[in-house]
Design a protein around this motif. Structure first.
Motif, mmCIF file in Angstrom:
data_model
loop_
_atom_site.group_PDB
_atom_site.id
_atom_site.type_symbol
_atom_site.label_atom_id
_atom_site.label_comp_id
_atom_site.label_asym_id
_atom_site.label_seq_id
_atom_site.Cartn_x
_atom_site.Cartn_y
_atom_site.Cartn_z
ATOM 1 N N ASN A 74 17.033 4.095 -7.223
ATOM 2 C CA ASN A 74 15.695 5.611 -7.833
ATOM 3 C C ASN A 74 16.032 4.372 -9.365
ATOM 4 O OD1 ASN A 74 15.527 7.904 -7.484
ATOM 5 N ND2 ASN A 74 18.211 7.838 -7.049
ATOM 6 N N LEU B 154 2.724 6.416 -8.474
ATOM 7 C CA LEU B 154 3.687 7.098 -8.107
ATOM 8 C C LEU B 154 3.388 8.876 -7.525
ATOM 9 C CD1 LEU B 154 5.174 5.921 -6.057
ATOM 10 C CD2 LEU B 154 7.612 6.622 -7.288
ATOM 11 N N LYS B 155 3.276 9.947 -8.413
ATOM 12 C CA LYS B 155 3.185 10.817 -8.746
ATOM 13 C C LYS B 155 1.862 10.877 -7.711
ATOM 14 C CE LYS B 155 6.131 12.277 -12.224
ATOM 15 N NZ LYS B 155 6.270 12.223 -13.635
ATOM 16 N N SER C 142 1.937 10.013 -4.274
ATOM 17 C CA SER C 142 3.144 11.177 -3.217
ATOM 18 C C SER C 142 2.070 12.459 -2.931
ATOM 19 C CB SER C 142 4.246 11.547 -3.781
ATOM 20 O OG SER C 142 3.913 12.717 -4.835
ATOM 21 N N ARG C 143 0.965 12.618 -3.851
ATOM 22 C CA ARG C 143 0.637 13.714 -3.123
ATOM 23 C C ARG C 143 -0.991 13.291 -2.319
ATOM 24 N NH1 ARG C 143 0.697 18.302 -6.108
ATOM 25 N NH2 ARG C 143 -0.765 19.914 -6.548
ATOM 26 N N ASP C 144 -2.058 13.209 -3.071
ATOM 27 C CA ASP C 144 -3.069 12.851 -1.981
ATOM 28 C C ASP C 144 -3.942 11.445 -2.704
ATOM 29 O OD1 ASP C 144 -3.589 13.513 -4.309
ATOM 30 O OD2 ASP C 144 -5.187 15.389 -3.431
ATOM 31 N N HIS D 77 13.674 1.512 -10.035
ATOM 32 C CA HIS D 77 12.528 1.271 -9.312
ATOM 33 C C HIS D 77 11.405 1.247 -10.880
ATOM 34 C CE1 HIS D 77 8.651 -0.592 -7.593
ATOM 35 N NE2 HIS D 77 10.056 -1.778 -6.460
ATOM 36 N N GLU E 54 0.423 21.318 0.390
ATOM 37 C CA GLU E 54 1.328 20.289 -0.704
ATOM 38 C C GLU E 54 2.013 21.999 -0.905
ATOM 39 O OE1 GLU E 54 1.926 16.665 -2.013
ATOM 40 O OE2 GLU E 54 3.264 17.948 -4.360
ATOM 41 N N HIS F 288 8.734 4.073 -10.523
ATOM 42 C CA HIS F 288 9.218 5.329 -10.122
ATOM 43 C C HIS F 288 8.800 5.768 -11.742
ATOM 44 C CE1 HIS F 288 11.330 5.903 -6.546
ATOM 45 N NE2 HIS F 288 12.013 4.778 -7.260
ATOM 46 N N ASP F 289 8.412 7.391 -11.660
ATOM 47 C CA ASP F 289 7.921 8.216 -12.858
ATOM 48 C C ASP F 289 6.776 7.532 -13.680
ATOM 49 O OD1 ASP F 289 10.379 10.347 -13.431
ATOM 50 O OD2 ASP F 289 11.115 7.976 -13.682
ATOM 51 N N TYR G 131 6.816 5.703 -0.913
ATOM 52 C CA TYR G 131 5.766 5.773 0.555
ATOM 53 C C TYR G 131 5.367 4.270 0.150
ATOM 54 C CZ TYR G 131 6.390 10.372 -1.830
ATOM 55 O OH TYR G 131 6.592 11.518 -2.297
ATOM 56 N N VAL H 89 0.946 -0.899 -0.046
ATOM 57 C CA VAL H 89 0.076 -0.186 0.300
ATOM 58 C C VAL H 89 0.929 1.478 0.151
ATOM 59 C CG1 VAL H 89 -1.685 1.510 1.178
ATOM 60 C CG2 VAL H 89 -1.867 -0.734 1.014
ATOM 61 N N ASN H 90 0.586 2.472 -1.271
ATOM 62 C CA ASN H 90 1.241 3.756 -0.882
ATOM 63 C C ASN H 90 0.555 4.768 -0.592
ATOM 64 O OD1 ASN H 90 2.045 2.135 -3.321
ATOM 65 N ND2 ASN H 90 3.819 2.892 -3.133
ATOM 66 N N SER H 91 1.051 5.530 0.609
ATOM 67 C CA SER H 91 0.280 6.014 0.683
ATOM 68 C C SER H 91 1.265 7.654 1.081
ATOM 69 C CB SER H 91 -0.936 6.397 2.218
ATOM 70 O OG SER H 91 0.486 5.490 3.368
ATOM 71 N N PRO H 92 1.205 9.089 0.775
ATOM 72 C CA PRO H 92 1.486 9.355 0.806
ATOM 73 C C PRO H 92 2.143 10.191 2.583
ATOM 74 C CG PRO H 92 -0.447 10.264 0.540
ATOM 75 C CD PRO H 92 -0.713 9.561 0.538
ATOM 76 N N TYR H 93 1.393 9.379 3.371
ATOM 77 C CA TYR H 93 2.141 10.114 4.665
ATOM 78 C C TYR H 93 1.743 8.413 5.567
ATOM 79 C CZ TYR H 93 -2.687 10.913 4.711
ATOM 80 O OH TYR H 93 -3.897 10.911 4.771
#
Lengths: 380, 457
Positions: free
Chosen positions: A128, A138-139, A142-144, A130, B22, A133-134, B209, A36-40
């Motif tokens: 870098n 992921l973008k 990384s935001r919301d 992985h 942000e 990336h890009d 993340y 799970v990826n989350s900005p925080y």
């Protein structure tokens, strides 16, 4: 598109509650290689993903204790073994005074090792290259947004059914992530190699100038240049231009006692030994004899030295002539020299010369012992 | 003006969404520096230059260009050192101690305060090294096997200081960088410039993340905070040992460690408020660095100011109670001797003026708090001056009494240290996010799963 290798499938959510329940469902389906990826960090995600608690604390513990041991051992070794010194009346191993440094070393070992271990060994970072990336995925995370990715390495992974599963979780979108097309190694590009070479040249020149020029300019001359005459340098004051001055004629060194028979080849009379043959004197005599006399006369004054054959052989000191010398005559020979033997006056002090005389007497007595001496020694 | 203290104020005001937060924090990094930035930078850069000229004179002609003498051998060098190390303490207090105490309001100011810690310790580190007169020999402070066969004296407070300050700097830097990694990744993912992206990629270490990473990351944060907390207390304790372990009246005192630590937090918070008031205004961060946060910091200033005042009183009590003539003389000399002006500046700035923070109106008024915190900064500098100079200038033997007069070079280097500090702060505001983006997102309203979502099952 067909020949691209799939890295995994992703689903995006825009609400923390949704990601938690989605994560719980993916975990229940038995996947292992997913994330799970989350900005925080999200509260409760560890339970939803069924993750075990972090084991990072063990690294901290081990390195922290190592820090304690290393610091204490090092201070003990330097301050009590390698260069013991009494400072402020403290004992060599002064634990209270060692506490601050021990504490600081412990803190730095524990913290730095934990952080390095976490990034380098737990996470495998820096990385870098992985596949994630890009990517848009992921973008967004990384935001919301909050995302789930199921990797193709997972044994239960199947392109269609995994996508179906993710779609059933009501995400706002799903996406397939491919491995980047071709691995490029920019470090082998000529431009980079030239850059590297340039850096090497600049660093070398910089280091040279720094260490050999900058470090010797005005404020840092390391006291090399001082306003004084040093040995061998020219004096502009004295007419003979010698920086090193000779002592005034007739100068006598401190503690010097003149020897009345200096230079006398066959003295009519000699001094008598002013020292007693005490244990200390004999030991001093032995030490000095072994240092200065034994190379020619031999360890037991037999004239059988280590240098035999390289020099004219010196005489034994056990001859009748030598045994009948008065103490003062032996002293005279050491002081003045005899035949090819030079004067030892500058090497051994007056007191040491008399001690050597005593020791020679001991050797002579030992080498020429009579029956009664042996009996006497046995009765002792 | 009506504040209800019975409910916890939201950390982020204005109901900002995650992406708005942000944008707000990253705006200074995306935009070109404006005129105000260059004006500020040129002012601080000029101060830095004056310091550099002072250092040039110090190195070229030697330490005789300073006002230091016998008996006042420590002078400005050590005063400034203790002052700057103290400033640094607020950052670690905010980032570590308040983190362990679960004070969410720290989030908005933690990054900035940590940066100030690092810059302050850099300023501090300069002084003991130049104070030796031959800074290029500072390598001898490290225990390395050398041709003399000698080791450093591990029982000396000055060596403890070397270890404490260098460990403090390193751990603060590691702590700061660990917190910055997710932000570097955020910046990497939002930038469009190729150069910026490469730089951010390198510093982000390729952060993804991942929740599996966040798990360890949060653990590491607790570990770092757990170690930084006793560390920050140890640093000023050890700095105070430089004085307390000596036998000089006025220094030889067991109250020094807690007294110094309280003073350090006091001065550090004052400095943080001083700078944040400008930063929140210039970068439009009023919703993230809210008035509530500033008020809370003012309360800390009030509390630590009282502790410092109590320490002053205790010192006098013990001088009287010890019955030692020399101790008693030092304190009477402090209050009524030739340096009485410095002593009363210190007392009024550190004990009297912070009392205004008992009033809610003053605590929440930007101009009023600005005046008070600047006075606190002045007062805390004078506290170190009083401790160093008044204790040294008249000790046991009246025949070896003397006076200390700082020179222009002394003043220039002090000014230069402020120049260095503010230059680094100004560059920092344009180079890195001044608020931790990841952390502030995590504590904004609605960022965390509801109770139902998180703990069900």
């Amino acid at each position: 598109m067909a020949d691209k290798k799939i890295f995994g499938v992703t689903a995006l959510f825009n609400n923390p509650d949704a990601i938690i329940s989605a994560a719980r469902k993916v975990a229940d389906s038995g996947f292992t290689k997913w994330d799970v990826n989350s900005p925080y960090p999200l509260h409760g995600i560890d339970k939803a993903m069924k993750m075990k608690p972090s084991t990072l604390g063990f690294v901290t513990l081990v390195f922290g204790l190592t820090g304690v041991a290393v610091a204490l051992f090092f201070m003990w070794w330097t301050m009590s073994v390698d260069y013991p010194m009494v400072i402020g009346g403290k004992p060599y191993f002064s634990l209270p005074a060692f506490i601050p440094v021990t504490f600081e070393v412990t803190v730095i070992m524990a913290t730095v090792s934990s952080v390095v271990a976490m990034f380098a060994f737990f996470f495998g970072l820096p990385r870098n290259a992985h596949a994630l990336h890009d990517t848009e995925y992921l973008k967004k995370v990384s935001r919301d947004h909050f995302g789930i990715i199921i990797e193709s390495d997972d044994p239960k992974f199947d392109e269609r059914s995994t996508q179906e599963l993710l779609k059933s979780l009501n995400p706002i979108s799903t996406e397939i992530i491919y491995y980047p097309e071709k691995e490029r190694y920019p470090i082998f590009e000529p431009r980079f190699l030239v850059f590297l070479f340039g850096v090497a040249v600049v660093v070398s020149i910089g280091t040279y100038l720094m260490l050999n020029k900058l470090m010797y300019i005005q404020p840092f001359n390391w006291m090399d240049e001082q306003q004084k005459i040093i040995p061998q340098s020219k004096s502009e004051f004295f007419s003979d231009e010698r920086g090193m001055r000779l002592p005034v004629e007739g100068t006598v060194a401190r503690g010097f006692i003149p020897y009345p028979f200096a230079g006398d080849k066959e003295p009519k009379e000699v001094l008598s030994n002013p020292y007693f043959p005490t244990k200390e004197n004999l030991e001093l005599g032995q030490r000095k004899f072994l240092t200065y006399c034994s190379p020619c006369h031999g360890n037991y004054a037999d004239g059988d030295s280590r240098l035999q054959g390289q020099f004219p052989n010196p005489p034994t000191l056990h001859s009748d002539r030598a045994r009948n010398f008065p103490d003062g005559m032996i002293y005279h020979i050491i002081t003045n020299g005899q035949n090819i033997m030079p004067s030892y006056a500058s090497q051994v002090t007056r007191e040491e010369r008399w001690a050597i005389v005593h020791y020679i007497r001991v050797l002579q007595r030992a080498k020429n012992a009579s029956e009664s001496d042996v009996k006497f020694a046995k009765s002792e | 003006m009506d504040v209800d203290y019975s409910v916890e104020a939201p950390v982020v005001r204005g109901r900002l969404s995650l992406s708005e937060i942000e944008e707000l924090v990253a705006k200074p990094l995306d935009s070109k520096p404006d005129k105000k930035f260059f004006v500020a930078l040129s002012i601080s850069g000029s101060a830095l230059l004056i310091g550099a000229i002072g250092l040039f004179f110090t190195f070229y002609y030697g330490i005789g260009t300073w006002g230091n003498n016998q008996p006042v051998a420590w002078g400005f060098g050590i005063t400034n050192f203790v002052f700057w190390v103290g400033i640094g303490h607020a950052g670690t207090l905010i980032s570590a101690i308040l983190f362990l105490l679960r004070q969410k309001w720290r989030t908005g100011i933690a990054r900035f305060a940590e940066a100030m810690t690092i810059f302050a310790v850099m300023c501090a580190g300069i002084f003991p090294i130049i104070h030796t007169g031959r800074p290029w020999l500072a390598g001898y402070l490290t225990p390395y096997p050398n041709q003399h066969g000698l080791w450093i004296n591990f029982t000396s407070p000055l060596i403890w200081d070397v270890f404490a300050v260098s460990v403090y700097f390193t751990v603060s830097l590691v702590f700061w960088y660990t917190g910055l990694i997710p932000d570097f990744a955020t910046l990497r993912d939002r930038t469009t410039s190729k150069i910026k992206k490469s730089v951010y990629s390198i510093f982000s270490l390729g952060w993804r993340y991942s929740s599996r990473h966040w798990l360890h990351y949060e653990k590491a944060y607790v570990i770092l905070a757990g170690f930084a907390t006793p560390l920050v207390l140890s640093v000023h304790t050890i700095v105070s040992f430089d004085f307390a372990v000596a036998i000089l009246p006025g220094w030889h005192s067991t109250i020094f460690p807690p007294y110094f630590v309280a003073g350090a937090i006091f001065s550090g918070f004052a400095m943080v408020v001083t700078v944040l008031v400008f930063v929140r205004k210039i970068f439009d961060l009023q919703n993230i660095i809210t008035l509530d946060h500033l008020e809370k910091m003012n309360k800390v200033i009030l509390a630590t100011g009282l502790m410092v005042g109590y320490s002053y009183a205790t010192e006098f009590f013990f001088a009287w109670y010890s019955g030692v003539q020399f101790e008693q003389f030092v304190f009477i000399n402090r209050a009524f001797g030739p340096y009485a002006w410095a002593y009363w500046t210190m007392v009024s700035c550190n004990v009297l003026f912070p009392q205004f923070f008992w009033f809610k109106k003053i605590r929440r008024s930007i101009p009023a708090m600005m005046v008070i915190v600047i006075l606190v900064n002045v007062g805390m500098w004078f506290e170190r001056f009083v401790i160093v100079v008044t204790s040294l200038h008249r000790d046991f033997l009246p025949s070896s009494w003397g006076m200390f007069t700082p020179t222009l070079v002394d003043g220039g280097i002090l000014l230069g240290s402020f120049g260095l500090f503010f230059t680094l702060v100004i560059l920092f505001t344009k180079a890195l996010p001044v608020v931790s983006i990841a952390e502030i997102k995590a504590v904004s309203d609605g960022a965390q799963p509801t109770h139902h979502g998180a703990n069900h099952g």
